[in-house]
Design an enzyme around this catalytic site. Sequence first.
Site, PDB file in Angstrom:
ATOM      1  N   HIS A  64       0.843  -1.190   0.000  1.00 27.61           N
ATOM      2  CA  HIS A  64       0.000   0.000   0.000  1.00 27.61           C
ATOM      3  C   HIS A  64       0.883   1.246   0.000  1.00 27.61           C
ATOM      4  O   HIS A  64       2.090   1.174   0.261  1.00 27.61           O
ATOM      5  CB  HIS A  64      -0.919   0.018   1.231  1.00 27.61           C
ATOM      6  CG  HIS A  64      -0.202  -0.113   2.530  1.00 27.61           C
ATOM      7  ND1 HIS A  64      -0.151  -1.273   3.257  1.00 27.61           N
ATOM      8  CD2 HIS A  64       0.544   0.778   3.202  1.00 27.61           C
ATOM      9  CE1 HIS A  64       0.578  -1.086   4.329  1.00 27.61           C
ATOM     10  NE2 HIS A  64       1.024   0.146   4.329  1.00 27.61           N
TER      11      HIS A  64
HETATM   12  C1  T46 Z   1       2.867  -0.099   6.992  1.00 22.26           C
HETATM   13  C2  T46 Z   1       3.439  -1.448   7.198  1.00 22.26           C
HETATM   14  C3  T46 Z   1       4.932  -1.464   7.303  1.00 22.26           C
HETATM   15  C4  T46 Z   1      -4.719  -0.831  13.263  1.00 22.26           C
HETATM   16  O1  T46 Z   1      -5.866  -0.984  13.714  1.00 22.26           O
HETATM   17  N1  T46 Z   1      -3.929   0.173  13.757  1.00 22.26           N
HETATM   18  C5  T46 Z   1      -2.656   0.378  13.307  1.00 22.26           C
HETATM   19  O2  T46 Z   1      -1.973   1.314  13.798  1.00 22.26           O
HETATM   20  C6  T46 Z   1      -2.146  -0.481  12.291  1.00 22.26           C
HETATM   21  C7  T46 Z   1      -0.734  -0.267  11.773  1.00 22.26           C
HETATM   22  C8  T46 Z   1      -2.939  -1.481  11.816  1.00 22.26           C
HETATM   23  N2  T46 Z   1      -4.207  -1.661  12.307  1.00 22.26           N
HETATM   24  C9  T46 Z   1      -5.037  -2.750  11.789  1.00 22.26           C
HETATM   25  C10 T46 Z   1      -5.565  -2.520  10.378  1.00 22.26           C
HETATM   26  C11 T46 Z   1      -5.700  -3.936   9.849  1.00 22.26           C
HETATM   27  O3  T46 Z   1      -6.973  -4.436  10.196  1.00 22.26           O
HETATM   28  O4  T46 Z   1      -4.252  -3.931  11.722  1.00 22.26           O
HETATM   29  C12 T46 Z   1      -4.635  -4.718  10.612  1.00 22.26           C
HETATM   30  C13 T46 Z   1      -3.435  -5.065   9.753  1.00 22.26           C
HETATM   31  O5  T46 Z   1      -2.908  -3.853   9.185  1.00 22.26           O
HETATM   32  P1  T46 Z   1      -2.247  -3.805   7.733  1.00 22.26           P
HETATM   33  O6  T46 Z   1      -2.919  -4.745   6.821  1.00 22.26           O
HETATM   34  O7  T46 Z   1      -2.200  -2.373   7.310  1.00 22.26           O
HETATM   35  O8  T46 Z   1      -0.766  -4.344   8.063  1.00 22.26           O
HETATM   36  P2  T46 Z   1       0.526  -4.262   7.125  1.00 22.26           P
HETATM   37  O9  T46 Z   1       1.571  -5.054   7.805  1.00 22.26           O
HETATM   38  O10 T46 Z   1       0.199  -4.611   5.724  1.00 22.26           O
HETATM   39  O11 T46 Z   1       0.960  -2.708   7.156  1.00 22.26           O
HETATM   40  C14 T46 Z   1       1.461  -2.132   8.350  1.00 22.26           C
HETATM   41  C15 T46 Z   1       0.960  -0.728   8.489  1.00 22.26           C
HETATM   42  O12 T46 Z   1      -0.467  -0.714   8.442  1.00 22.26           O
HETATM   43  C16 T46 Z   1       1.485   0.181   7.411  1.00 22.26           C
HETATM   44  O13 T46 Z   1       1.333   1.512   7.830  1.00 22.26           O
HETATM   45  O14 T46 Z   1       3.476   0.737   6.347  1.00 22.26           O
HETATM   46  O15 T46 Z   1       2.887  -2.126   8.327  1.00 22.26           O
END
Ligand code: T46
Length: 147
Positions: A64
């Site tokens: 993303h």
């Molecule tokens: C990034 C990479 C390196 C939250 O509720 N609060 C938060 O602060 C974060 C970071 C995530 N979430 C929830 C949202 C989703 O339901 O956790 C779940 C997994 O998040 P996401 O799919 O965005 O995870 P990654 O590992 O793909 O991305 C994360 C960060 O979201 C992003 O900012 O740059 O780590």
Amino acid sequence: METERTIAAAGYATIAGCRLIPLRTVDDPRGSITIVEGEQDVPFPIERVYHLHGVPAGGSRGGHGHRRLEQLLVAVAGEFDVLLDDGAERRIVRLDDPGTGLYIPPGIWRELEAFAAGSVCLVLASMLYDAADYERDYADFLAWRSG
Ligand code: T46
């Protein structure tokens, strides 16, 4: 750093704005401590901290772009690749040193890949969580980048 931050916040960030930052580390016979202070060691106030752990060997995260968020990524354990994409250029950075952070300005697509088993990715972020700050579809990301 203020100039970088201003340019990045205006949405002009490119791959060239992503950079490795050597972090202050103090070593003594007990081990090492690495310090990051907001607006001192990174060009943004630190509003949120999270870490990725338990990622299966070879696994991926991310995929993303962020519209406004600035981040510092640190491989505090293990190693993984970070693919960076500004819509015109791509670059892959391998993070494998707990004493080095990768600064990512706003507007950059990122994919974290090829995690080694047991790796931990620490993320220092400039904003509280905001789902609206994400571009999770690559075509939408490119459309946003091109205005
Ligand atoms: C990034 C990479 C390196 C939250 O509720 N609060 C938060 O602060 C974060 C970071 C995530 N979430 C929830 C949202 C989703 O339901 O956790 C779940 C997994 O998040 P996401 O799919 O965005 O995870 P990654 O590992 O793909 O991305 C994360 C960060 O979201 C992003 O900012 O740059 O780590």
